[in-house]
Design a protein around this motif. Structure first.
Motif, PDB file in Angstrom:
ATOM      1  N   GLY B 311      28.615  43.988  33.760  1.00  0.00           N
ATOM      2  CA  GLY B 311      28.865  43.491  32.410  1.00  0.00           C
ATOM      3  C   GLY B 311      30.305  43.609  31.966  1.00  0.00           C
ATOM      4  N   GLY B 312      31.153  44.064  32.865  1.00  0.00           N
ATOM      5  CA  GLY B 312      32.550  44.277  32.504  1.00  0.00           C
ATOM      6  C   GLY B 312      33.242  43.006  32.068  1.00  0.00           C
ATOM      7  N   ILE B 313      33.023  41.935  32.844  1.00  0.00           N
ATOM      8  CA  ILE B 313      33.700  40.668  32.546  1.00  0.00           C
ATOM      9  C   ILE B 313      33.227  40.132  31.203  1.00  0.00           C
ATOM     10  N   LYS B 338      32.996  35.591  39.839  1.00  0.00           N
ATOM     11  CA  LYS B 338      33.127  36.639  38.835  1.00  0.00           C
ATOM     12  C   LYS B 338      34.127  36.233  37.757  1.00  0.00           C
ATOM     13  N   VAL B 339      35.178  35.587  38.199  1.00  0.00           N
ATOM     14  CA  VAL B 339      36.259  35.277  37.278  1.00  0.00           C
ATOM     15  C   VAL B 339      35.981  33.980  36.511  1.00  0.00           C
ATOM     16  N   LYS B 340      35.081  33.171  37.066  1.00  0.00           N
ATOM     17  CA  LYS B 340      34.872  31.833  36.534  1.00  0.00           C
ATOM     18  C   LYS B 340      34.644  31.808  35.025  1.00  0.00           C
ATOM     19  N   LEU B 342      35.569  33.894  32.922  1.00  0.00           N
ATOM     20  CA  LEU B 342      36.757  34.378  32.212  1.00  0.00           C
ATOM     21  C   LEU B 342      37.776  33.254  32.007  1.00  0.00           C
ATOM     22  N   VAL B 343      37.808  32.335  32.959  1.00  0.00           N
ATOM     23  CA  VAL B 343      38.819  31.287  32.945  1.00  0.00           C
ATOM     24  C   VAL B 343      38.830  30.519  31.635  1.00  0.00           C
ATOM     25  N   ASN B 344      37.631  30.311  31.085  1.00  0.00           N
ATOM     26  CA  ASN B 344      37.542  29.509  29.869  1.00  0.00           C
ATOM     27  C   ASN B 344      38.139  30.182  28.641  1.00  0.00           C
ATOM     28  N   HIS B 345      38.409  31.448  28.754  1.00  0.00           N
ATOM     29  CA  HIS B 345      38.898  32.155  27.577  1.00  0.00           C
ATOM     30  C   HIS B 345      40.361  32.571  27.708  1.00  0.00           C
TER      31      HIS B 345
END
Lengths: 352, 768
Positions: B311-313, B338-340, B342-345
């Motif tokens: 749940g970190g991301i 995992k990063v996907k 995050l990319v939107n933000h």
């Protein structure tokens, strides 16, 4: 608006048109209390299913025609869900285990055992056993066939199995020995013609003799195909005349065209084009074996008789390897490449 | 036989000539272009030879080219260009003579001309002066302790009298830490990104930030966070730290060594991101300006958030949404799932691998400071072998410095080979290596098998896709002198390759079935190495589109075939009650006959309505749905394809066909298990049978059951749907029966719809 082939399908043993002695045998079998497991084999369109259903009707009566379709879900050991459709009446059940590919063993084990372990509930039934029809039995995996063999003996009181297949060659020996082999041979041209005439009279259409013979010959002993061809021809053009061209099906035309292209030019570029065409056929769900066979027959019509045996051998080899493998296109392409190399050399040597 | 000799790849007579030994750096400042194959030495070796003596090797002829080395089968375009630019042409002997006779020049990379024994040469001094300039410029502003370096470097030393090993600066620091950049100019490569990052941080303001990914993509100023991505060792973390430091931010860093689960991230970071530090207000230099010591959160290695960081991301994204301080996230693999999210933000910032030119100067000056003498082309070799991983280069050099003070070209090659990254080659590269003439012949059997193992599921497919596009060299060698002979041989090569691939398919099938992974090498040979052996050569020009080898078409075609197979299966299953044929027979015999029946009536101009009715009646007869109608047309080819068959059907008719079909109700052979849900299991009753009367009876039963179930389980959507559909169908059938003929189907349908509507209302009422 059913098609002729379905509209005029004989529904009982009495109405069957050809193979009179076989019909006789089936009738006697249905009458006797001892009914064996059956392995019905023969080319497609010869009337296997029609005969199986006729026999069942003979045994159980009209109710066997009341069909329903269920869908059952199984969970494989690897937790994958597989679904299979079951066509059944109160007395019989019909499945196509090859629908679930390599998981067919599971279906055989679970489903057939389930049927085998329950007795006929309907006390008015004429027989104490139920019948399970396995379609496309030749595509059953070896595992599935082995799963079947003991079940067939153990639950003989509750269950009869009818295997329906095009060829017995891929049915393992133990299964074959447990079944009564019933061969439904392809009808002869005359027999096909006879059936066609009968249908034509019922439908009120006229088929010229030569035209009918041509269809019968082109169908290659496949009555279903013959009747469908007749109907397609009628949709396209009616009334018929003797020299009227008989339309080939879409894929047959396409393969014929492909064969022409292969024979016309043998270059890597052309090989690449052919690959595209083969993919096209496969994507449209034409079975790879059928493609290879049809392509081979179309090719040998176009080339010198001298190299025909070699081509046929090549096709046979690649059909074998195709069945052993899992990516049909590789084998089809290899066949075409081999033929091109062979034919180019042949033409070159012919020139000198 | 002449052709055989000519087309033969690799040197025709390897080792027949002596490899010349020249003076060091004798080819300095000269640029060479190679074309064609030399006779006694392979092209790669010849290029290495030139590089060893300080020459540059480029790929194409330009005004700066000093010599074109011409071998057999030289490229025509290179020769014409060389002629037009009046570039001198050399053959193999010419090159060797040049190396033997040219005078050595001082190593321009060294700032101590006195150390070289060849400094006496007049021409060399000028070139050294030329080369000195940029290096001096680069290092002039770079290090504060520059003067000491110069002093050390200028110490007179001769080759013979060089002390065995000068002691290194006694410092426990790693070179990477020691020579960390301290200002923006020091950063190697990605300059524009660093500037952007600095601007972003400087102008960061929580209130202007936007939530929309699109807005963030355009303008970094709109985003609260930046995601830096790029391969390791190119200075992402360094850049982030540098920028934060120079812009006067206090850095709070989290990396993979910290636990970054939802809870910890929330606890530790949330506090911080929502508040200000006290230091901000009390520190002296910030008096009057609040901006002075702000915080920045650097989340390093976000793609390394592992299973422990559950749940970190997601938490990080939450924090980004509300953050009052800027956040910099750093990762290697932007494509990682995992990063996907995050990319939107974040604003997406990609760091590229720096070019040799960008890192060369800095690395050279560092080495100089440390007393390590780098020869010509050394940095280039290291950069290539490490794929621009600056950190690795510096670490390699610092280790090397412990044993020597000088790094020559040959040594650098050795060094880079021994520490070469086992990097993954792309499938295209692998295919190229296997199928191109030069690289195929240069690599050993084991190498090729190794290439197969780089991705043993994809490489065979790549080979299968592309072998057909090759012009096999083998054919030219064995096909005899005539073109036709070679053409036949080329086809033979392709056929052999195809045969091998087909056989490999059998092997792979056996391997999969028996799980005998020991067969993999065998499969590798049959599927990859052997076909490559037959077909390696040059790519046939007309196929060479998109600048590379094609991606396996098999994958797409196979899934397409699978999809169509499913459609066919569905069609066959629906027809099953009426048709005994199996899938293949349905496709091969039925569909070609059926497709015209389903489309021709629609084309009849006189009455589209009767046409539609005819088609729908045919469909009902076979229990086909509207989707099956599409499937059947999709499955046809050529004259049975959707394109041909629907050609001439007016759009109005088509839409009215769909509308009519949806309005009226149709017998269905069965409901899928997923639709029925569990509730229907028990109520099998008798199934619907072919003729309509039966359908009515059966359906009535089911309707009753459905209602009961509706009572029992209100939330069961499946049951609810069942009610509607079954009622509707029953009503339709009843209507049909009542009217006694099919022509009033439309009317019946209407009534059915009404009754269906009312009954579904009824069931809804029940729910309430």
């Amino acid at each position: 608006m059913a098609l002729y082939v379905d509209k005029h399908r004989p529904s009982s043993l009495d109405k069957l048109d050809y193979h009179a002695s076989l019909t006789d045998q089936l009738r006697k079998m249905a009458a006797s209390p001892d009914f064996p497991h059956l392995l019905v084999y023969g080319p497609s369109g010869a009337g296997k299913k029609t005969r199986i259903m006729a026999v069942l009707k003979e045994i159980y009566g009209q109710t066997v025609e009341k069909l329903k379709i269920d869908q059952r879900t199984f969970l494989t050991p690897s937790n994958k869900k597989i679904e299979i459709n079951i066509v059944s009446s109160n007395y019989h059940m019909e499945i196509t285990p090859s629908d679930v590919g390599s998981n067919d063993r599971l279906v055989i084990q679970e489903l057939i055992k389930e049927v085998a372990q329950t007795q006929q509930v309907d006390s008015s039934a004429k027989r104490s056993f139920k019948v399970v029809i396995l379609n496309e039995a030749d595509t059953l995996s070896k595992d599935a066939q082995h799963a079947l063999r003991r079940t067939m003996e153990k639950y003989m009181t509750n269950l009869r199995v009818i295997l329906c297949t095009n060829s017995t060659s891929r049915i393992i020996g133990p299964i074959r020995s447990r079944c009564l082999l019933v061969r439904v041979a392809a009808p002869s041209t005359d027999e096909i013609l006879q059936v066609m005439t009968k249908v034509a009279i019922k439908e009120g259409i006229h088929i010229p003799d030569a035209f009918g013979t041509k269809i019968a010959e082109m169908s290659g002993g496949n009555l279903r195909k013959a009747l469908l061809m007749l109907e397609t021809a009628k949709v396209k053009h009616y009334p018929f005349s003797n020299d009227h061209p008989i339309p080939l099906t879409d894929w047959e035309n396409y393969i014929k065209e492909t064969a022409k292209l292969i024979v016309a030019e043998q270059t890597p570029k052309r090989l690449q084009d052919i690959r595209g065409r083969l993919y096209e056929l496969l994507c449209h769900c034409i079975a790879p074996e059928v493609i290879l066979k049809t392509l081979m027959f179309d090719i040998i019509k176009l080339v010198d008789v001298g190299i025909v045996p070699e081509i046929v051998k090549m096709a046979a080899d690649y059909e074998q390897s195709m069945r052993l493998g899992s990516k049909p296109i590789f084998h089809l392409e290899a066949f075409v490449a081999k033929f091109m190399a062979l034919y180019k050399r042949f033409l070159f040597e012919l020139m000198q | 036989m002449k052709i055989l000799a000519k087309k033969n790849s690799g040197p025709a007579a390897p080792g027949t000539k002596e490899i010349p030994v020249g003076e060091e750096n004798c080819l300095a400042n000269l640029t060479f272009v190679f074309t064609g194959e030399l006779s006694s030495i392979s092209r790669d070796d010849a290029q290495d030879l030139v590089k060893r003596y300080g020459g540059r090797v480029t790929g194409s002829v330009s005004g700066k080219t000093s010599y074109v080395v011409v071998g057999e089968e030289a490229g025509a375009s290179k020769l014409t260009k060389a002629a037009s630019l009046k570039v001198k042409q050399l053959d193999e002997d010419g090159l060797f003579d040049l190396i033997r006779n040219a005078k050595g020049k001082p190593d321009p990379s060294s700032k101590a001309p006195a150390t070289k024994k060849s400094t006496s040469s007049a021409s060399a001094t000028t070139s050294a002066a030329e080369n000195k300039a940029p290096v001096a410029a680069a290092s002039s502003s770079f290090y504060s302790n520059k003067s000491s370096v110069d002093a050390k470097g200028k110490a007179p030393m001769t080759e013979a009298a060089r002390p065995p090993l000068q002691p290194m600066n006694q410092s426990s620091e790693l070179w990477t830490t020691k020579y960390k950049p301290t200002k923006y100019d020091d950063v190697m490569g990605n300059k524009s990104n660093v500037t952007k990052l600095a601007t972003w941080l400087k102008n960061w303001n929580a209130s202007t930030a936007s939530e929309k990914p699109a807005a963030m993509k355009e303008d970094p100023g709109k985003s609260r966070a930046i995601l830096i991505s790029g391969p390791p060792g190119i200075g992402k973390t360094t850049a982030a730290h540098l920028v934060a430091k120079l812009e006067g931010f206090e850095i709070v860093e989290f990396n993979a060594s910290d636990t970054r689960s939802k809870k910890t991230v929330a606890d530790v970071v949330k506090e911080m991101t929502g508040s200000h530090t006290l230091a901000e207000y009390f520190s002296k230099e910030s008096a009057g300006q609040h901006k002075a010591k702000r915080q920045v959160l650097i989340m390093d290695e976000v793609d390394g958030m592992s299973a422990g960081d559950r749940g970190g991301i997601a938490e990080l994204i939450n924090i980004i949404k509300k953050s009052k301080i800027p956040i910099i996230c750093i990762c290697n693999d932007r494509q990682s799932p995992k990063v996907k999210s995050l990319v939107n933000h974040c604003y997406d910032m990609r760091f590229m691998r720096p070019k040799t030119a960008e890192v060369e100067k800095t690395i050279k000056s560092i080495c100089q400071k440390e007393g390590l003498d780098l020869k010509f082309n050394v940095v280039d070799t290291l950069v290539k072998s490490t794929q621009s991983d600056i950190r690795q280069i510096l670490n390699m050099l610092s280790t090397y410095r412990l044993q020597s003070q000088e790094l020559s070209f040959d040594q650098s090659r050795q060094l880079s080979q021994s520490s070469e990254k086992n990097m993954a080659k792309s499938p295209w590269d692998v295919t190229g290596t296997l199928l191109n003439r030069g690289s195929f012949r240069d690599s050993s059997f084991a190498d090729k098998l190794e290439l197969y193992f780089s991705d043993f599921s994809l490489i065979p497919l790549m080979i299968q896709e592309n072998y057909i596009k090759m012009d096999p060299t083998l054919a030219h060698e064995t096909g005899g002198p005539t073109k036709i002979g070679q053409d036949i041989e080329a086809l033979n090569c392709l056929a052999n390759a195809a045969e091998s691939i087909a056989f490999a398919d059998v092997v792979s099938n056996v391997q999969m079935k028996t799980q005998n992974w020991g067969l993999l090498p065998f499969h590798g040979v049959m599927s990859t190495v052997r076909p490559a052996f037959f077909t390696h050569g040059t790519v046939v020009a007309q196929n060479f589109y998109g600048g590379g080898f094609a991606f396996p078409g098999w994958l797409g075609k196979n899934s397409n075939q699978g999809k169509n197979m499913r459609l066919l299966k569905e069609v066959q299953m629906h027809m099953r009650l009426h048709v005994s044929a199996d899938k293949n027979e349905v496709r091969q015999s039925y569909l070609p006959a059926m497709a015209p029946l389903l489309t021709h009536p629609l084309k009849e101009s006189d009455g589209a309505t009767t046409g539609i009715e005819t088609v729908i009646r045919t469909m009902d007869e076979y229990y086909l749905t509207r989707e099956d109608w599409d499937s059947i047309l999709d499955l046809g080819m050529e004259e049975c394809s959707a394109k041909v068959l629907t050609d001439g059907i007016p759009t109005a008719v088509k839409t009215s066909f769909t509308r009519t079909y949806n309005k009226t109700n149709h017998p269905k052979p069965f409901m899928s298990a997923s639709l029925l849900g569990k509730a229907s299991r028990g109520g099998g009753g008798g199934g619907p049978a072919p003729d309509l009367e039966d359908v009515v009876e059966v359906d009535d039963e089911v309707v009753a059951e459905g209602d009961e179930e509706g009572d029992a389980d209100d939330d069961d959507v499946g049951a609810d749907r069942l009610i509607k559909q079954k009622v509707a169908r029953g009503a339709a059938a009843a209507a049909k029966k009542a009217s006694g003929s099919g022509t009033t189907a439309a009317r019946g349908g209407k009534r059915a719809a009404e009754s269906a509507g009312s009954s579904s209302k009824g069931s809804k009422k029940q729910k309430k």
